[in-house]
Design a protein around this motif. Structure first.
Motif, PDB file in Angstrom:
ATOM      1  N   GLU A   1       0.890   7.561   7.614  1.00 55.30           N
ATOM      2  CA  GLU A   1      -0.031   6.957   6.868  1.00 55.30           C
ATOM      3  C   GLU A   1       0.202   5.730   6.445  1.00 55.30           C
ATOM      4  O   GLU A   1      -0.668   4.528   6.782  1.00 55.30           O
ATOM      5  CB  GLU A   1      -0.057   7.669   5.491  1.00 55.30           C
TER       6      GLU A   1
ATOM      7  N   PHE B   1       0.842  -1.276  -0.107  1.00 53.86           N
ATOM      8  CA  PHE B   1      -0.128   0.201  -0.086  1.00 53.86           C
ATOM      9  C   PHE B   1       0.819   1.242  -0.112  1.00 53.86           C
ATOM     10  O   PHE B   1       1.894   1.514   0.859  1.00 53.86           O
ATOM     11  CB  PHE B   1      -0.833  -0.186   1.344  1.00 53.86           C
TER      12      PHE B   1
ATOM     13  N   ARG C   1      -7.649  -6.614  10.796  1.00 53.65           N
ATOM     14  CA  ARG C   1      -8.644  -7.373   9.806  1.00 53.65           C
ATOM     15  C   ARG C   1      -8.284  -8.552   9.635  1.00 53.65           C
ATOM     16  O   ARG C   1      -8.688  -9.598   9.556  1.00 53.65           O
ATOM     17  CB  ARG C   1      -8.805  -6.672   8.372  1.00 53.65           C
TER      18      ARG C   1
ATOM     19  N   GLN D   1      -5.665   2.551  -2.475  1.00 56.61           N
ATOM     20  CA  GLN D   1      -4.895   3.791  -2.495  1.00 56.61           C
ATOM     21  C   GLN D   1      -5.539   5.172  -2.581  1.00 56.61           C
ATOM     22  O   GLN D   1      -6.760   5.308  -2.884  1.00 56.61           O
ATOM     23  CB  GLN D   1      -4.362   3.847  -4.066  1.00 56.61           C
TER      24      GLN D   1
ATOM     25  N   LYS E   1      -4.221  -1.376  10.299  1.00 57.58           N
ATOM     26  CA  LYS E   1      -5.616  -1.649  10.004  1.00 57.58           C
ATOM     27  C   LYS E   1      -5.690  -3.059   9.128  1.00 57.58           C
ATOM     28  O   LYS E   1      -6.424  -3.931   9.688  1.00 57.58           O
ATOM     29  CB  LYS E   1      -6.270  -0.733   9.097  1.00 57.58           C
ATOM     30  N   VAL E   2      -4.668  -3.474   8.248  1.00 51.85           N
ATOM     31  CA  VAL E   2      -4.650  -4.715   7.716  1.00 51.85           C
ATOM     32  C   VAL E   2      -4.322  -5.828   8.623  1.00 51.85           C
ATOM     33  O   VAL E   2      -4.935  -6.770   8.478  1.00 51.85           O
ATOM     34  CB  VAL E   2      -3.502  -4.710   6.604  1.00 51.85           C
TER      35      VAL E   2
ATOM     36  N   ILE F   1     -11.758  -1.254   0.957  1.00 44.59           N
ATOM     37  CA  ILE F   1     -11.912  -0.701   2.283  1.00 44.59           C
ATOM     38  C   ILE F   1     -10.877   0.220   2.581  1.00 44.59           C
ATOM     39  O   ILE F   1     -10.821   1.256   3.350  1.00 44.59           O
ATOM     40  CB  ILE F   1     -12.015  -1.817   3.316  1.00 44.59           C
ATOM     41  N   HIS F   2      -9.421  -0.248   2.433  1.00 45.18           N
ATOM     42  CA  HIS F   2      -8.240   0.722   2.374  1.00 45.18           C
ATOM     43  C   HIS F   2      -7.626   0.522   1.152  1.00 45.18           C
ATOM     44  O   HIS F   2      -6.465   0.159   1.150  1.00 45.18           O
ATOM     45  CB  HIS F   2      -7.362   0.015   3.585  1.00 45.18           C
TER      46      HIS F   2
ATOM     47  N   GLU G   1      -0.785   3.479   9.810  1.00 37.71           N
ATOM     48  CA  GLU G   1      -2.141   3.254   9.756  1.00 37.71           C
ATOM     49  C   GLU G   1      -2.521   2.331   8.998  1.00 37.71           C
ATOM     50  O   GLU G   1      -3.392   1.454   9.436  1.00 37.71           O
ATOM     51  CB  GLU G   1      -2.799   4.708   9.366  1.00 37.71           C
ATOM     52  N   ALA G   2      -1.966   1.900   7.888  1.00 37.02           N
ATOM     53  CA  ALA G   2      -2.439   1.030   6.983  1.00 37.02           C
ATOM     54  C   ALA G   2      -1.866  -0.541   7.615  1.00 37.02           C
ATOM     55  O   ALA G   2      -2.648  -1.359   7.280  1.00 37.02           O
ATOM     56  CB  ALA G   2      -1.952   1.351   5.504  1.00 37.02           C
TER      57      ALA G   2
ATOM     58  N   TYR H   1      -8.406  -7.772   2.465  1.00 38.67           N
ATOM     59  CA  TYR H   1      -8.793  -7.212   1.579  1.00 38.67           C
ATOM     60  C   TYR H   1      -8.959  -7.888   0.229  1.00 38.67           C
ATOM     61  O   TYR H   1      -8.974  -7.441  -0.772  1.00 38.67           O
ATOM     62  CB  TYR H   1      -8.157  -5.984   1.362  1.00 38.67           C
TER      63      TYR H   1
END
Length: 484
Positions: free
Chosen positions: A150, A143, A161, A326, A157-158, A323-324, A153-154, A315
């Motif tokens: 940033e 990502f 999940r 680019q 989040k990944v 959901i997340h 954060e990615a 994802y």
């Protein structure tokens, strides 16, 4: 009869203005021509007057950088300032590396496209492929963003999940720094940065490098699904953990099906003598993050790199793919071209090997200086060109008779000695260094990976000469600099 103002009609051939009148704006040339005082006034008026207070203490407000090349800034007086700060690890290639500039110029000259939201981007795709190629194991899903925050954060989040927990909880370390955006701020261990913001509450904090504490925490709550750790704590004062610890982290996460996120935003990209710092320990995380030098000193680029299995769990279907995805500027053309060229330069010029070799020399020289001034320097630590120089508490630097009286002030005086030394290195020796967020007694050294032994000698000779003045003279000289 009242006088009426004279209204001058615009020329007949003047274009009709359809929008508002242009306000008084500075041009690029006017910005370039600002002097140091004007810059300071605008910074105080429009950016951060509180931050300016600290910049003034260190003497930074007197410097206007006119250009920069390689290991040096050049100021308004033509003074060459050796950069051992390195933008907190953002300048692996030094300033204005010719190959980086050439790649960017070629991109502009060819009028290549920047924003690729509707269409696929050959540049983003190629950069993602290159990041997969330099990453070990199955870290191959990428990502792209614009900053370390940033990217982290990615990463969080990944991992959350993919953990499979509906009420997923996260473990992070004491003295951690993962960013200032709202999500990762919750796992950044700073009451200053966290302020009074409402933070994510599903988190636990454990001591860094303590496998027993981490194990007890993970095994205490089955909802824990993610462990987030800097491989080397930068803001904590260049703090490392043992190979035993990192191999234990990997085994613990495997045992309990917990996702391990390794934050390599500052310590990655070759800085410690391996592309990733975790490679020193023979382990691979589930997710990692890069930024800083990924933009080769000319662009803002951040990246999350995840194991394919992890990414697909999070994802991997058309329903979850967006959901997340680019963001607008994730994978912007010229930034990707810059990062692609940077990765090639990193290996073509063997800068990772140089970081290991020159970093060893830097540590050896600093250790010799520590032994020469043991009452001033407490510890030298680090790996490659990521080095921490920790000074003693202020009372320890004074004669024995004075120590008990000053010791009660040590906490309030933390950071004062490193600040004095950093300010005088800049003023008297043309050397720039950095500081740390949590242990303020530490000077952080992260010079560009192009650093040579001659640059190490320039820095170490300057430090040695400054410390030879003695603490009393250093304090007096700093006070004089504030009065001048």
């Amino acid at each position: 009869m009242l006088d009426r103002p004279v209204v001058t009609a615009p020329p007949l051939d003047a274009p009709l203005r359809r929008g508002p009148a242009k306000p008084k704006l500075l041009s690029v040339e006017e910005a370039k021509a600002l002097d140091a005082q004007s810059m300071a006034d605008l910074f105080k008026d429009h950016i951060n007057p509180g931050q300016f207070h600290f910049m003034k203490l260190l003497g930074f407000h007197k410097v206007k950088v006119e250009s920069a090349e390689g290991m040096f800034y050049i100021d308004q007086n033509g003074r060459k300032i050796l950069d051992f700060f390195g933008g907190f690890g953002s300048l692996a290639f030094g300033h204005n590396h010719p190959r980086i500039i050439e790649a960017r110029q070629r991109f502009q000259d060819e009028k290549r496209h920047e924003i690729a939201i509707a269409f696929l981007s050959q540049y983003a795709s190629a950069l993602a492929k290159n990041l997969a190629a330099v990453s070990p194991g199955s870290l191959d899903m990428v990502f792209l963003g614009s900053s370390g925050s940033e990217a982290m954060e990615a990463a969080v989040k990944v991992a959350e999940r993919a953990s499979g927990r509906k009420n997923c909880k996260i473990v992070h370390a004491e003295n951690s720094f993962h960013g200032k955006t709202k999500g990762v701020l919750s796992i950044t261990d700073s009451t200053l940065y966290q302020g009074e913001f409402k933070l994510v509450e599903n988190r636990y904090k454990v001591p860094f490098g303590d496998l027993e504490a981490l194990t007890a925490c993970v095994e205490s709550d089955p909802d824990i699904g993610v462990v987030v750790l800097e491989t080397v704590q930068g803001g904590g004062g260049i703090v490392q953990a043992s190979t035993y610890y990192w191999q234990g982290v990997r085994a613990l996460c495997d045992k309990h099906k917990v996702m391990w996120v390794a934050d390599e935003v500052q310590c990655g990209y070759g800085r410690t003598g391996r592309f990733y710092a975790f490679e020193h320990h023979g382990v691979v995380p589930d997710v990692t993050a890069l930024a800083k030098s990924l933009g080769a000193g000319k662009a803002a680029v951040g990246a999350m790199i995840a194991r394919r299995e992890v990414y697909m769990k999070a994802y991997g279907t058309p329903k979850t793919a967006m959901i997340h995805a680019q963001a607008t500027f994730g994978g912007i053309g010229e930034a990707c071209v810059t990062a692609i060229e940077g990765l090639n330069v990193l290996y073509d010029e063997d800068l990772i090997g140089n970081a290991e070799e020159v970093g060893t020399y830097l540590l050896e020289r600093l250790e010799a200086i520590r032994q020469k001034y043991p009452t001033i320097i407490k510890e030298v630590r680090g790996q490659g060109l990521m080095v921490g120089l920790e000074f003693q508490d202020f009372s320890r630097t004074l004669p024995l008779a004075l120590r008990p009286m000053v010791a009660i002030l040590d906490d309030k005086l933390k950071g004062s000695l490193s600040g004095f030394i950093g300010a005088l290195l800049l003023r008297d020796y043309d050397v720039l260094v950095a500081f740390t967020e949590y242990n303020r007694n530490v000077i952080r050294l992260e010079p560009p990976l192009i650093c040579g032994e001659e640059h190490v000698d320039q820095f170490c000779d300057a430090l040695d000469d400054l410390l030879s003045r003695g603490i009393v003279s250093i304090v007096k000289d700093f006070v004089k600099s504030q009065m001048g």
